[in-house]
Design a protein around this motif. Sequence first.
Motif, PDB file in Angstrom:
ATOM      1  N   GLU A   4       0.627  -1.219  -0.124  1.00  0.00           N
ATOM      2  CA  GLU A   4      -0.010   0.425   0.110  1.00  0.00           C
ATOM      3  C   GLU A   4       0.793   1.246   0.162  1.00  0.00           C
ATOM      4  O   GLU A   4       0.363   2.095  -0.826  1.00  0.00           O
ATOM      5  CB  GLU A   4      -1.516  -0.144   0.973  1.00  0.00           C
ATOM      6  N   LEU A   5       2.107   1.272   1.213  1.00  0.00           N
ATOM      7  CA  LEU A   5       2.699   1.782   0.647  1.00  0.00           C
ATOM      8  C   LEU A   5       3.507   2.404  -0.562  1.00  0.00           C
ATOM      9  O   LEU A   5       3.496   3.653  -0.637  1.00  0.00           O
ATOM     10  CB  LEU A   5       3.528   1.902   2.525  1.00  0.00           C
ATOM     11  N   ARG A   6       4.197   1.035  -0.742  1.00  0.00           N
ATOM     12  CA  ARG A   6       5.195   1.122  -2.363  1.00  0.00           C
ATOM     13  C   ARG A   6       3.976   1.811  -4.028  1.00  0.00           C
ATOM     14  O   ARG A   6       4.207   2.913  -4.541  1.00  0.00           O
ATOM     15  CB  ARG A   6       5.551   0.570  -2.444  1.00  0.00           C
ATOM     16  N   ASP A   7       2.232   1.977  -3.394  1.00  0.00           N
ATOM     17  CA  ASP A   7       1.635   1.872  -4.393  1.00  0.00           C
ATOM     18  C   ASP A   7       1.635   3.387  -4.366  1.00  0.00           C
ATOM     19  O   ASP A   7       1.038   4.271  -5.191  1.00  0.00           O
ATOM     20  CB  ASP A   7       0.083   1.891  -4.307  1.00  0.00           C
ATOM     21  N   LYS A   8       2.258   4.140  -3.439  1.00  0.00           N
ATOM     22  CA  LYS A   8       1.216   5.488  -3.511  1.00  0.00           C
ATOM     23  C   LYS A   8       2.794   6.826  -3.477  1.00  0.00           C
ATOM     24  O   LYS A   8       2.536   7.719  -3.419  1.00  0.00           O
ATOM     25  CB  LYS A   8       0.847   5.930  -1.520  1.00  0.00           C
ATOM     26  N   LYS A   9       3.439   5.627  -3.465  1.00  0.00           N
ATOM     27  CA  LYS A   9       5.077   6.820  -3.257  1.00  0.00           C
ATOM     28  C   LYS A   9       4.892   6.997  -4.543  1.00  0.00           C
ATOM     29  O   LYS A   9       5.341   6.304  -5.768  1.00  0.00           O
ATOM     30  CB  LYS A   9       6.254   5.707  -2.552  1.00  0.00           C
ATOM     31  N   ILE A  10       5.640   8.599  -5.087  1.00  0.00           N
ATOM     32  CA  ILE A  10       6.233   9.326  -5.970  1.00  0.00           C
ATOM     33  C   ILE A  10       7.427   8.134  -6.474  1.00  0.00           C
ATOM     34  O   ILE A  10       7.885   8.108  -8.206  1.00  0.00           O
ATOM     35  CB  ILE A  10       6.178  10.991  -5.838  1.00  0.00           C
ATOM     36  N   LEU A  11       8.741   7.774  -5.861  1.00  0.00           N
ATOM     37  CA  LEU A  11       9.692   7.736  -5.880  1.00  0.00           C
ATOM     38  C   LEU A  11      10.177   6.617  -5.395  1.00  0.00           C
ATOM     39  O   LEU A  11       9.784   6.342  -4.314  1.00  0.00           O
ATOM     40  CB  LEU A  11      10.659   8.950  -5.363  1.00  0.00           C
ATOM     41  N   LEU A  12      10.739   5.509  -6.490  1.00  0.00           N
ATOM     42  CA  LEU A  12      10.926   4.180  -5.558  1.00  0.00           C
ATOM     43  C   LEU A  12      12.584   4.499  -5.954  1.00  0.00           C
ATOM     44  O   LEU A  12      13.380   4.675  -6.797  1.00  0.00           O
ATOM     45  CB  LEU A  12      10.173   3.591  -6.452  1.00  0.00           C
ATOM     46  N   SER A  13      13.240   3.745  -4.358  1.00  0.00           N
ATOM     47  CA  SER A  13      14.346   3.258  -4.708  1.00  0.00           C
ATOM     48  C   SER A  13      15.072   2.011  -6.240  1.00  0.00           C
ATOM     49  O   SER A  13      13.699   1.428  -6.488  1.00  0.00           O
ATOM     50  CB  SER A  13      14.249   2.438  -4.189  1.00  0.00           C
ATOM     51  N   LEU A  14      15.704   2.313  -6.432  1.00  0.00           N
ATOM     52  CA  LEU A  14      16.657   1.086  -6.960  1.00  0.00           C
ATOM     53  C   LEU A  14      15.954  -0.144  -6.589  1.00  0.00           C
ATOM     54  O   LEU A  14      15.832  -0.825  -7.873  1.00  0.00           O
ATOM     55  CB  LEU A  14      18.048   1.321  -7.673  1.00  0.00           C
ATOM     56  N   ARG A  15      16.352  -0.337  -5.165  1.00  0.00           N
ATOM     57  CA  ARG A  15      15.712  -1.857  -4.888  1.00  0.00           C
ATOM     58  C   ARG A  15      14.434  -2.166  -5.542  1.00  0.00           C
ATOM     59  O   ARG A  15      14.406  -3.499  -5.754  1.00  0.00           O
ATOM     60  CB  ARG A  15      16.572  -2.072  -3.738  1.00  0.00           C
ATOM     61  N   GLU A  16      13.920  -1.111  -5.372  1.00  0.00           N
ATOM     62  CA  GLU A  16      12.585  -1.163  -5.776  1.00  0.00           C
ATOM     63  C   GLU A  16      11.992  -1.892  -6.975  1.00  0.00           C
ATOM     64  O   GLU A  16      11.157  -2.701  -7.406  1.00  0.00           O
ATOM     65  CB  GLU A  16      11.469  -0.668  -4.595  1.00  0.00           C
ATOM     66  N   VAL A  17      12.556  -1.076  -8.061  1.00  0.00           N
ATOM     67  CA  VAL A  17      12.429  -0.949  -9.402  1.00  0.00           C
ATOM     68  C   VAL A  17      13.236  -2.505  -9.923  1.00  0.00           C
ATOM     69  O   VAL A  17      12.180  -2.777 -10.080  1.00  0.00           O
ATOM     70  CB  VAL A  17      13.217   0.389  -9.832  1.00  0.00           C
ATOM     71  N   SER A  18      14.143  -2.676  -8.832  1.00  0.00           N
ATOM     72  CA  SER A  18      14.048  -4.056  -9.515  1.00  0.00           C
ATOM     73  C   SER A  18      13.455  -5.295  -8.912  1.00  0.00           C
ATOM     74  O   SER A  18      13.667  -6.321  -9.602  1.00  0.00           O
ATOM     75  CB  SER A  18      15.742  -4.455  -9.120  1.00  0.00           C
ATOM     76  N   GLU A  19      13.573  -5.617  -8.170  1.00  0.00           N
ATOM     77  CA  GLU A  19      11.998  -6.325  -7.385  1.00  0.00           C
ATOM     78  C   GLU A  19      10.622  -6.274  -8.255  1.00  0.00           C
ATOM     79  O   GLU A  19      10.632  -7.117  -8.754  1.00  0.00           O
ATOM     80  CB  GLU A  19      11.730  -5.836  -5.522  1.00  0.00           C
ATOM     81  N   LEU A  20      10.345  -4.998  -8.234  1.00  0.00           N
ATOM     82  CA  LEU A  20       9.409  -4.635  -8.973  1.00  0.00           C
ATOM     83  C   LEU A  20       9.108  -5.148 -10.669  1.00  0.00           C
ATOM     84  O   LEU A  20       8.282  -6.172 -11.435  1.00  0.00           O
ATOM     85  CB  LEU A  20       8.699  -3.467  -9.540  1.00  0.00           C
TER      86      LEU A  20
END
Length: 61
Positions: A4-20
């Motif tokens: 839920e928090l990740r869905d609301k974030k405007i900016l993502l970390s590189l780690r989050e992008v790599s996982e997604l």
Amino acid sequence: MLKELRDKKILLSLREVSELLGISYGKARVFTYEQNMQVRIGKRILIHRKKLEKWIDDQVK
């Protein structure tokens, strides 16, 4: 909760992008740099979520 928090974030970390995207951290870093999606805040490199989503949408069309 994290989703839920990740869905609301405007900016993502590189780690989050790599996982997604299911790619390595290094590939995520190179890819987002080449596509001009990176935002630097201090030493941190963050990825603009809407640019990432737009790139994905453009690939599907």
